[in-house]
Motif scaffolding. Sequence first.
Motif, PDB file in Angstrom:
ATOM      1  N   ILE A  89      42.377  -9.455 -65.948  1.00 49.13           N
ATOM      2  CA  ILE A  89      42.712 -10.871 -65.743  1.00 49.13           C
ATOM      3  C   ILE A  89      41.595 -11.564 -64.977  1.00 49.13           C
ATOM      4  CG2 ILE A  89      44.310 -12.468 -64.620  1.00 49.13           C
ATOM      5  CD1 ILE A  89      46.507 -10.359 -65.086  1.00 49.13           C
ATOM      6  N   SER A  90      41.088 -10.907 -63.938  1.00 46.78           N
ATOM      7  CA  SER A  90      40.011 -11.492 -63.143  1.00 46.78           C
ATOM      8  C   SER A  90      38.759 -11.697 -63.981  1.00 46.78           C
ATOM      9  CB  SER A  90      39.699 -10.587 -61.944  1.00 46.78           C
ATOM     10  OG  SER A  90      38.662 -11.124 -61.157  1.00 46.78           O
ATOM     11  N   ALA A  91      38.462 -10.721 -64.844  1.00 47.54           N
ATOM     12  CA  ALA A  91      37.279 -10.835 -65.696  1.00 47.54           C
ATOM     13  C   ALA A  91      37.444 -11.950 -66.721  1.00 47.54           C
ATOM     14  CB  ALA A  91      37.007  -9.505 -66.395  1.00 47.54           C
ATOM     15  N   LEU A  92      38.623 -12.047 -67.323  1.00 47.88           N
ATOM     16  CA  LEU A  92      38.872 -13.098 -68.311  1.00 47.88           C
ATOM     17  C   LEU A  92      38.850 -14.484 -67.679  1.00 47.88           C
ATOM     18  CD1 LEU A  92      41.737 -11.353 -70.320  1.00 47.88           C
ATOM     19  CD2 LEU A  92      39.427 -11.829 -71.143  1.00 47.88           C
ATOM     20  N   VAL A 142      50.596 -19.071 -62.509  1.00 50.10           N
ATOM     21  CA  VAL A 142      49.254 -19.670 -62.539  1.00 50.10           C
ATOM     22  C   VAL A 142      48.613 -19.467 -63.904  1.00 50.10           C
ATOM     23  CG1 VAL A 142      46.919 -19.479 -61.605  1.00 50.10           C
ATOM     24  CG2 VAL A 142      48.881 -19.474 -60.060  1.00 50.10           C
ATOM     25  N   ILE A 143      48.736 -18.264 -64.449  1.00 49.19           N
ATOM     26  CA  ILE A 143      48.132 -17.980 -65.754  1.00 49.19           C
ATOM     27  C   ILE A 143      48.811 -18.796 -66.857  1.00 49.19           C
ATOM     28  CG2 ILE A 143      47.770 -16.165 -67.485  1.00 49.19           C
ATOM     29  CD1 ILE A 143      47.542 -14.173 -65.189  1.00 49.19           C
ATOM     30  N   SER A 144      50.112 -19.047 -66.705  1.00 46.94           N
ATOM     31  CA  SER A 144      50.867 -19.782 -67.730  1.00 46.94           C
ATOM     32  C   SER A 144      50.631 -21.285 -67.682  1.00 46.94           C
ATOM     33  CB  SER A 144      52.366 -19.508 -67.559  1.00 46.94           C
ATOM     34  OG  SER A 144      52.650 -18.132 -67.640  1.00 46.94           O
ATOM     35  N   ALA A 145      49.959 -21.772 -66.666  1.00 47.80           N
ATOM     36  CA  ALA A 145      49.760 -23.214 -66.505  1.00 47.80           C
ATOM     37  C   ALA A 145      49.008 -23.803 -67.700  1.00 47.80           C
ATOM     38  CB  ALA A 145      48.995 -23.489 -65.214  1.00 47.80           C
ATOM     39  N   ASP A 146      49.329 -25.026 -68.052  1.00 50.19           N
ATOM     40  CA  ASP A 146      48.691 -25.702 -69.186  1.00 50.19           C
ATOM     41  C   ASP A 146      47.182 -25.812 -69.000  1.00 50.19           C
ATOM     42  OD1 ASP A 146      51.165 -25.992 -70.341  1.00 50.19           O
ATOM     43  OD2 ASP A 146      51.473 -28.032 -69.570  1.00 50.19           O
ATOM     44  N   MET A 160      45.310 -12.792 -71.407  1.00 50.47           N
ATOM     45  CA  MET A 160      45.579 -12.840 -69.975  1.00 50.47           C
ATOM     46  C   MET A 160      47.072 -12.661 -69.695  1.00 50.47           C
ATOM     47  SD  MET A 160      43.018 -15.930 -68.775  1.00 50.47           S
ATOM     48  CE  MET A 160      43.419 -15.787 -67.026  1.00 50.47           C
ATOM     49  N   LEU A 161      47.895 -13.331 -70.504  1.00 49.14           N
ATOM     50  CA  LEU A 161      49.341 -13.183 -70.325  1.00 49.14           C
ATOM     51  C   LEU A 161      49.786 -11.757 -70.614  1.00 49.14           C
ATOM     52  CD1 LEU A 161      50.641 -16.491 -71.962  1.00 49.14           C
ATOM     53  CD2 LEU A 161      50.699 -15.895 -69.530  1.00 49.14           C
ATOM     54  N   ARG A 162      49.176 -11.122 -71.621  1.00 46.41           N
ATOM     55  CA  ARG A 162      49.530  -9.745 -71.945  1.00 46.41           C
ATOM     56  C   ARG A 162      49.144  -8.808 -70.808  1.00 46.41           C
ATOM     57  NH1 ARG A 162      46.482  -8.960 -76.193  1.00 46.41           N
ATOM     58  NH2 ARG A 162      47.881 -10.236 -77.453  1.00 46.41           N
ATOM     59  N   GLN A 163      47.990  -9.038 -70.211  1.00 45.80           N
ATOM     60  CA  GLN A 163      47.559  -8.197 -69.092  1.00 45.80           C
ATOM     61  C   GLN A 163      48.470  -8.389 -67.881  1.00 45.80           C
ATOM     62  OE1 GLN A 163      45.357  -5.836 -69.139  1.00 45.80           O
ATOM     63  NE2 GLN A 163      44.601  -6.237 -71.197  1.00 45.80           N
ATOM     64  N   ALA A 164      48.917  -9.613 -67.660  1.00 42.91           N
ATOM     65  CA  ALA A 164      49.843  -9.859 -66.546  1.00 42.91           C
ATOM     66  C   ALA A 164      51.176  -9.144 -66.780  1.00 42.91           C
ATOM     67  CB  ALA A 164      50.068 -11.359 -66.373  1.00 42.91           C
ATOM     68  N   ASP A 166      51.520  -6.426 -68.606  1.00 41.06           N
ATOM     69  CA  ASP A 166      51.243  -4.994 -68.430  1.00 41.06           C
ATOM     70  C   ASP A 166      51.224  -4.614 -66.951  1.00 41.06           C
ATOM     71  OD1 ASP A 166      51.057  -4.717 -71.143  1.00 41.06           O
ATOM     72  OD2 ASP A 166      48.860  -4.704 -71.220  1.00 41.06           O
ATOM     73  N   ALA A 167      50.669  -5.492 -66.119  1.00 42.57           N
ATOM     74  CA  ALA A 167      50.649  -5.229 -64.673  1.00 42.57           C
ATOM     75  C   ALA A 167      52.073  -5.160 -64.128  1.00 42.57           C
ATOM     76  CB  ALA A 167      49.856  -6.311 -63.948  1.00 42.57           C
ATOM     77  N   ARG A 168      52.941  -6.043 -64.612  1.00 42.97           N
ATOM     78  CA  ARG A 168      54.339  -6.022 -64.175  1.00 42.97           C
ATOM     79  C   ARG A 168      55.020  -4.719 -64.613  1.00 42.97           C
ATOM     80  NH1 ARG A 168      57.996 -10.086 -63.020  1.00 42.97           N
ATOM     81  NH2 ARG A 168      56.590 -11.694 -63.823  1.00 42.97           N
ATOM     82  N   GLU A 169      54.771  -4.294 -65.853  1.00 41.23           N
ATOM     83  CA  GLU A 169      55.389  -3.061 -66.345  1.00 41.23           C
ATOM     84  C   GLU A 169      54.890  -1.845 -65.556  1.00 41.23           C
ATOM     85  OE1 GLU A 169      54.507  -2.927 -70.477  1.00 41.23           O
ATOM     86  OE2 GLU A 169      55.999  -4.459 -71.028  1.00 41.23           O
ATOM     87  N   SER A 170      53.596  -1.824 -65.235  1.00 43.70           N
ATOM     88  CA  SER A 170      53.046  -0.709 -64.463  1.00 43.70           C
ATOM     89  C   SER A 170      53.648  -0.684 -63.061  1.00 43.70           C
ATOM     90  CB  SER A 170      51.525  -0.822 -64.381  1.00 43.70           C
ATOM     91  OG  SER A 170      50.942  -0.730 -65.669  1.00 43.70           O
ATOM     92  N   ARG A 171      53.814  -1.854 -62.461  1.00 43.74           N
ATOM     93  CA  ARG A 171      54.445  -1.904 -61.138  1.00 43.74           C
ATOM     94  C   ARG A 171      55.879  -1.411 -61.213  1.00 43.74           C
ATOM     95  NH1 ARG A 171      57.600  -6.109 -58.455  1.00 43.74           N
ATOM     96  NH2 ARG A 171      57.671  -5.589 -56.229  1.00 43.74           N
ATOM     97  N   ASP A 172      56.613  -1.844 -62.227  1.00 43.41           N
ATOM     98  CA  ASP A 172      57.996  -1.386 -62.383  1.00 43.41           C
ATOM     99  C   ASP A 172      58.060   0.130 -62.530  1.00 43.41           C
ATOM    100  OD1 ASP A 172      58.923  -3.979 -62.229  1.00 43.41           O
ATOM    101  OD2 ASP A 172      59.097  -4.246 -64.407  1.00 43.41           O
ATOM    102  N   GLN A 173      57.081   0.693 -63.232  1.00 41.27           N
ATOM    103  CA  GLN A 173      57.073   2.146 -63.424  1.00 41.27           C
ATOM    104  C   GLN A 173      56.827   2.882 -62.112  1.00 41.27           C
ATOM    105  OE1 GLN A 173      54.127   3.692 -66.147  1.00 41.27           O
ATOM    106  NE2 GLN A 173      55.139   5.659 -66.307  1.00 41.27           N
TER     107      GLN A 173
END
Length: 254
Positions: A89-92, A142-146, A160-164, A166-173
């Motif tokens: 996300i930071s790179a994108l 923030v990423i979802s902002a217009d 970017m949304l997909r990576q965010a 994925d980060a949520r899913e990894s945290r949940d795991q």
Amino acid sequence: MNLGAYDHYGYAFVAVVGTFLAAWAIEWAMRRPQSEPFLRSIRGVVPPFINIIGVLFGLTLAFIANDTWSAHDRAMNAVYKEADSLRSISALAGKLPEAARARVRSAIGDYVHAAVDVEWPLLGKREASSLATEKLDALLGVISADEVAAAAGAGVHALMLRQATDARESRDQRIALSKTHVNPLKWLGMAFLGFLTMLSVAAVHADNVRAAFIAILLFSASAAPTAAIVLVQGNPFQQPTAVSPAPIAALAGK
């Protein structure tokens, strides 16, 4: 203090003490004069008989150990995947206008600090941080902002949304893995097989109580510490082999 979060240390203590107490109890029972007739009656048990129950015990312990270490590996992979998603996300965000880029990276930094400084100590207690949840939601907002969507373009924004996500899913795991408890039924079954193995050793050495005790003691000295080592690693986020937040912490300030 949530003592239930550290139950596996108690089970490890019980495993070690209980094994050696069982060894002593068997030796004491064999030395009783009343046991002599019974011991004479079972002197025909052959040594290979030990292998049958011993193999079952070894396989059971191996399967339980594999589950424990597999959970540790999955937790570590989840941390690295979470860090990789945030880094992506930071790179994108690097191609965004300065103001939007700064907001995205600031949101990443806020989440990183919440995850590492606030949530990580809680994982060892089988708890999660509401602050980390809020910061991750804020990053997604923030990423979802217009403004970000328009500046990034459809393809990059979707990534970017997909990576965010994925980060949520990894945290949940990793949170789910931190809540893993010792399964008493698994360990009760293993303890039962271990005790039967000790009895089979005693049966094979029924004509020599001293030899039986030495053999049982050697088995106990190998089985009890091994079981304790597996038990104390019941939570991937507790010592002595706690998963490190270093991959996520490395993103601070980026």
